[in-house]
Design an enzyme around this catalytic site. Structure first.
Site, PDB file in Angstrom:
ATOM      1  N   TYR A 223       0.577   0.311  -8.750  1.00  0.00           N
ATOM      2  CA  TYR A 223       1.270   1.143  -9.749  1.00  0.00           C
ATOM      3  C   TYR A 223       2.759   0.803  -9.759  1.00  0.00           C
ATOM      4  O   TYR A 223       3.358   0.624 -10.821  1.00  0.00           O
ATOM      5  CB  TYR A 223       1.043   2.623  -9.419  1.00  0.00           C
ATOM      6  CG  TYR A 223       1.715   3.585 -10.370  1.00  0.00           C
ATOM      7  CD1 TYR A 223       1.113   3.938 -11.578  1.00  0.00           C
ATOM      8  CD2 TYR A 223       2.957   4.153 -10.075  1.00  0.00           C
ATOM      9  CE1 TYR A 223       1.726   4.825 -12.452  1.00  0.00           C
ATOM     10  CE2 TYR A 223       3.576   5.042 -10.942  1.00  0.00           C
ATOM     11  CZ  TYR A 223       2.956   5.369 -12.132  1.00  0.00           C
ATOM     12  OH  TYR A 223       3.575   6.244 -13.009  1.00  0.00           O
ATOM     13  N   LYS A 227       4.905  -0.642 -12.959  1.00  0.00           N
ATOM     14  CA  LYS A 227       5.983   0.103 -13.613  1.00  0.00           C
ATOM     15  C   LYS A 227       7.311  -0.655 -13.539  1.00  0.00           C
ATOM     16  O   LYS A 227       8.165  -0.523 -14.412  1.00  0.00           O
ATOM     17  CB  LYS A 227       6.093   1.502 -12.995  1.00  0.00           C
ATOM     18  CG  LYS A 227       4.910   2.394 -13.357  1.00  0.00           C
ATOM     19  CD  LYS A 227       4.895   2.673 -14.864  1.00  0.00           C
ATOM     20  CE  LYS A 227       3.744   3.510 -15.321  1.00  0.00           C
ATOM     21  NZ  LYS A 227       3.761   3.831 -16.749  1.00  0.00           N
TER      22      LYS A 227
END
Ligand SMILES: NC(=O)c1ccc[n+]([C@@H]2O[C@H](COP(=O)([O-])OP(=O)(O)OC[C@H]3O[C@@H](n4cnc5c(N)ncnc54)[C@H](OP(=O)(O)O)[C@@H]3O)[C@@H](O)[C@H]2O)c1
Length: 304
Positions: A223, A227
């Site tokens: 993640y 991002k």
């Protein structure tokens, strides 16, 4: 009658749902209705029944506020089926929007997944699916819609995270590559693919990628990198727009830690608080947004 057209991806729940509701409320308070009387918001979802149910709920929640057209207000919310990882789905939705509206004023790329937050152990498969949605899906959505974003005046707002800070990368060389002013789209894609390949080969630690995520836990690694790539992509897109003289604004947001299926119940912020900065960037007349490609939190540009 001319309308401002806004699209919110992944809006059947969480922050995306709150962005839709707050766009309708804030638009009616802004100066926009004086020049453009109507706002059309596409609440999109990859699942038709979940999206339609959310549309009905949000419509009910807004009844008292008198911001929807049916109650004499300026906003109309429409449902759109959209899976950002599926080019056919993106193209079909684009055709619908283009046929009905022509151009898009505001694209808010909110959709993402974070299965590591639900405890899915780190693996190559997690990396692949996280990047497929959060980075490649967002990029594909943006690139396919780009030709119908209004120029001048359009806005592209991408949702990243505080976990997508450059500091997430232990390697100085990787930090330099991601943040280089000369980074090209091909190089960024290559970096993201290298992360995937390094995880598959079991050498990601040696190659300088994160080995721990939030609070040093052995998760959210995929993640975080996804991002981080969204911030790099937004900055690259901003440079491209500036270089080509295209008058579209693009910015990237850390909404803070928000109570949602992804953020969990212990997060300090409500979904409405998480929606504040994206909605602000969509509607504000503040000159600060003219400097393209900034990373925002709490309605202020922050260091990456
Ligand atoms: N919550 C936080 O604390 C936090 C913090 C920093 C950043 N963010 C970012 O804020 C954004 C919203 O997060 P959230 O907390 O609201 O997450 P959420 O509650 O998990 O909602 C995510 C939304 O994205 C949708 N989605 C996932 N994959 C999709 C795809 N392929 N195509 C279309 N839609 C898809 C989901 O649809 P389904 O219902 O079909 O799965 C859902 O509507 C994300 O970009 C997230 O990374 C959140």
């Amino acid at each position: 009658m001319s309308s401002v057209i806004a699209i919110v991806t992944g809006a059947n729940k969480g922050i995306g749902r709150a962005i839709v509701r707050n766009l309708a409320v804030e638009y009616s308070k802004s100066i926009y209705p004086q020049t453009t009387p109507k706002l059309v918001i596409y609440l999109t979802s990859r699942d038709v029944s979940r999206g339609m149910a959310t549309l009905a709920e949000v419509t009910r929640e807004l009844e008292d506020k008198k911001v929807l057209e049916a109650e004499g207000g300026p906003a109309e919310i429409r449902f759109g089926e959209l899976d950002i990882t599926d080019s056919t789905s993106v193209n079909n939705f684009k055709k619908t929007v283009q046929n009905v509206c022509g151009e898009v004023d505001i694209l808010i790329n909110n959709a993402a997944l974070g299965t590591e937050f639900q405890g899915e152990p780190f693996s190559y498969e997690v990396v692949e699916k996280t990047l497929k949605t959060n980075y490649f899906g967002l990029k594909n959505m943006t690139e396919l819609f780009f030709p119908i974003i209004k120029n001048p005046g359009g806005r592209i707002i991408n949702l990243s995270s505080g976990l997508g800070r450059l500091a997430a990368l232990p390697s100085k060389s990787l930090r330099n590559q991601f943040s280089s002013q000369d980074l090209t789209q091909e190089q960024l894609d290559r970096l993201v693919n290298k992360f995937q390949n390094d995880v598959r080969a079991g050498v990601y630690a040696e190659e300088g990628w994160p080995t721990s995520g939030m609070n040093k836990a052995p998760w959210t690694i995929a993640y975080n990198v996804s991002k981080l790539a969204v911030v790099a992509y937004t900055k690259l897109l901003a440079r491209r727009l500036d270089k080509e003289g295209i008058m579209i604004n693009t910015h990237v947001v850390d909404p803070g830690w928000v109570r949602s299926d992804m953020g969990g119940e212990n997060a300090p912020l409500s979904v409405d608080q998480g929606a504040e900065t994206p909605v602000y960037l969509a509607l504000t007349q503040d000159k600060a947004i003219e400097i393209n490609g900034q990373f925002w939190n709490k309605k202020k540009p922050i260091a990456w």
